[in-house]
Design a protein around this motif. Structure first.
Motif, PDB file in Angstrom:
ATOM      1  N   ILE A   1      10.734 -11.127   3.140  1.00  0.00           N
ATOM      2  CA  ILE A   1      12.067 -11.578   3.337  1.00  0.00           C
ATOM      3  C   ILE A   1      12.091 -12.945   2.757  1.00  0.00           C
ATOM      4  N   LEU A   2      11.484 -13.883   3.057  1.00  0.00           N
ATOM      5  CA  LEU A   2      11.618 -15.330   2.439  1.00  0.00           C
ATOM      6  C   LEU A   2      11.681 -15.390   0.856  1.00  0.00           C
ATOM      7  N   ALA A   3      11.050 -14.583   0.087  1.00  0.00           N
ATOM      8  CA  ALA A   3      10.821 -14.532  -1.248  1.00  0.00           C
ATOM      9  C   ALA A   3      12.157 -14.108  -1.769  1.00  0.00           C
ATOM     10  N   LEU A   4      13.045 -13.322  -0.930  1.00  0.00           N
ATOM     11  CA  LEU A   4      14.353 -12.844  -1.438  1.00  0.00           C
ATOM     12  C   LEU A   4      15.296 -13.734  -1.332  1.00  0.00           C
ATOM     13  N   VAL A   5      15.260 -14.838  -0.551  1.00  0.00           N
ATOM     14  CA  VAL A   5      16.002 -15.865  -0.215  1.00  0.00           C
ATOM     15  C   VAL A   5      15.757 -17.261  -0.863  1.00  0.00           C
ATOM     16  N   ILE A   6      14.569 -17.430  -1.099  1.00  0.00           N
ATOM     17  CA  ILE A   6      14.125 -18.598  -1.514  1.00  0.00           C
ATOM     18  C   ILE A   6      13.287 -18.531  -2.873  1.00  0.00           C
ATOM     19  N   GLN A   7      13.621 -19.526  -3.650  1.00  0.00           N
ATOM     20  CA  GLN A   7      13.028 -19.322  -5.083  1.00  0.00           C
ATOM     21  C   GLN A   7      11.421 -19.329  -5.133  1.00  0.00           C
ATOM     22  N   PRO A   8      10.697 -18.575  -5.658  1.00  0.00           N
ATOM     23  CA  PRO A   8       9.477 -18.314  -5.385  1.00  0.00           C
ATOM     24  C   PRO A   8       8.494 -19.620  -5.794  1.00  0.00           C
ATOM     25  N   VAL A   9       8.932 -20.648  -6.795  1.00  0.00           N
ATOM     26  CA  VAL A   9       8.252 -21.795  -6.764  1.00  0.00           C
ATOM     27  C   VAL A   9       8.122 -22.721  -5.370  1.00  0.00           C
ATOM     28  N   PHE A  10       9.444 -22.908  -4.753  1.00  0.00           N
ATOM     29  CA  PHE A  10       9.507 -23.542  -3.603  1.00  0.00           C
ATOM     30  C   PHE A  10       8.747 -22.935  -2.285  1.00  0.00           C
ATOM     31  N   LEU A  11       8.637 -21.482  -2.388  1.00  0.00           N
ATOM     32  CA  LEU A  11       8.020 -20.956  -1.548  1.00  0.00           C
ATOM     33  C   LEU A  11       6.548 -21.008  -1.603  1.00  0.00           C
ATOM     34  N   ILE A  12       6.055 -21.017  -2.697  1.00  0.00           N
ATOM     35  CA  ILE A  12       4.581 -21.186  -2.847  1.00  0.00           C
ATOM     36  C   ILE A  12       4.231 -22.837  -2.500  1.00  0.00           C
TER      37      ILE A  12
END
Length: 424
Positions: free
Chosen positions: A203-214
């Motif tokens: 869910i988070l990967a759909l709303v947050i840019q992958p780089v920031f989530l990583i």
């Protein structure tokens, strides 16, 4: 001997949990009233008119009465001894859909016999619950070995695999709740946490840019490493976990674009607030929320729902039946229905804890888990906190397969519970 057997049968009937039966009856009757309201035609007709949806549902309700009598009359050994047979029958019926099933809206999950339809996935839940309970009881497993864990997961995932091929993600999702039962019986908790974390990351990967989530994942691993008081903590384990989670995050876009069906992507986008998809897939959700909200505190009154009478909510007599409750009975009526469901689930859990027989106890947990999952998902999707999927509201939504399957599921347990007076 005959006299002793007669006394035993009397004690079983006397010990049936009447509170559960009362709650079941309230939900079935109130459900029919809302189906009647949601499907009432302009011209006046008999409530027994089998040409109308409410007439058919009344017939289904009538069929459950002799079925309940039979369920409470059978020897409890029938449910445990032949649990594998019930499970196999469920699997065979699911497999048969790919040859004899009828495709409706892209899903091949029904058998059609003239005017009668049968959805095998509803009955497969019963066989899976019975066989899973039998396996855990007979093997006396504590789930300490990979073999024991694999067998238990296999029992759950086999019907799920065939249901996903239909494809029917909503019905398949219900089976996942059985992992809570496994956890209650000693299944390693990290399976549950892994599943929960995977869904959260998706869910988070759909709303947050992958780089920031990583970056958040790496920061979380570093913080947990330094605050973990376990002396034997291994930095390489944390590094591997960070890499795995990061790889999962990067795979989300591919899965979303290439694995999920278009309607599934649209429904997720609606949940995430996509205005474009709201006009298409979000129409049902929007109309259901309008209908529920228009009921206010006490509702517009039975048969007085303007949204219901206007047919603004598609499939209102099935998956969206709770919108009729919200509009015509208001917040007060909705709370009554929710209270009845929660009370029934908690009552089943309470009765399960009192069982002397492990099979009955585990099966009771399965029943409570399945009913709760259906209730939670159905109501949640109508108020916009869960993607729209085809999951009926137990005892409430229109449908013979649904009503009969849920009745079987519940009254098998009530029979097992009533028989505990004869368990030693």
């Amino acid at each position: 001997m005959v006299k002793t057997k007669h006394l035993e049968n009397q004690s079983v009937i006397a010990n049936v949990d009447w509170l559960s039966i009362f709650l079941y009856a309230v939900l079935v009757i109130f459900g029919w009233m809302n189906i009647y309201s949601a499907s009432l035609p302009l011209e006046e007709t008999s409530i027994f008119d089998l040409g109308q949806i409410y007439g058919k549902q009344l017939l289904f309700i009538g069929l459950t009465i002799p079925m309940i009598i039979v369920l409470l009359s059978l020897d409890t050994k029938v449910y445990e001894k032949y649990s594998l047979i019930y499970y196999v029958i469920g699997i065979v019926l699911l497999m048969g859909l790919f040859v004899f099933g009828k495709t409706i809206k892209g899903q091949t999950n029904w058998y059609q016999f003239g005017g009668i339809s049968l959805q095998p996935s509803e009955f497969a839940k019963i066989g899976t619950a019975l066989f899973l309970s039998k396996y855990i009881t007979e093997s006396q497993t504590t789930f300490q070995t990979l073999k024991e864990q694999a067998i238990a997961m296999g029992i759950i995932f086999l019907p799920v695999a065939f249901i996903m091929l239909q494809p029917d993600a909503g019905s398949a999702m219900i089976f996942a709740v059985l992992f809570l039962v496994l956890y209650r019986e000693g299944f390693p908790g990290w399976y549950l946490w892994t599943g929960f974390l995977a869904m959260l990351l998706f869910i988070l990967a759909l709303v947050i840019q992958p780089v920031f989530l990583i970056l958040l994942i790496v920061a979380g691993c570093v913080i947990h490493f330094f605050y973990n008081k376990n002396i034997s903590r291994n930095p390489f384990i944390y590094a591997i976990l960070a890499v795995i989670m990061s790889g999962f995050v990067f795979s989300v876009d591919y899965v979303f674009d290439n694995v999920l069906e278009s309607h599934q992507k649209d429904r997720i986008n609606v949940l995430l607030g996509d205005d474009v998809n709201m006009k298409k897939e979000g129409y049902n959700l929007n109309q259901s929320m309008i209908a529920i909200g228009s009921g206010g505190w006490i509702g517009k009154g039975f048969l007085e729902g303007t949204q219901t009478k206007g047919g603004f909510v598609p499939e209102q007599h099935t998956d969206y039946i709770f919108t009729t409750v919200g509009e015509e009975w208001g917040f007060a009526g909705s709370i009554v229905v929710i209270t009845c469901f929660i009370t029934l689930v908690l009552r089943i859990v309470y009765l399960s804890e009192k069982q002397k027989n492990n099979f009955a106890r585990i099966y009771g947990y399965c029943v409570a888990a399945i009913l709760f999952m259906h209730f939670f998902v159905n109501v949640s999707m109508l108020i916009g906190i869960f993607p729209t999927i085809g999951v009926p509201l137990p005892f409430f939504s229109y449908g013979g397969s649904s009503l009969i399957a849920f009745t079987l599921l519940l009254f098998i347990f009530l029979k097992l519970d009533a028989n505990k007076v004869n368990e030693w």
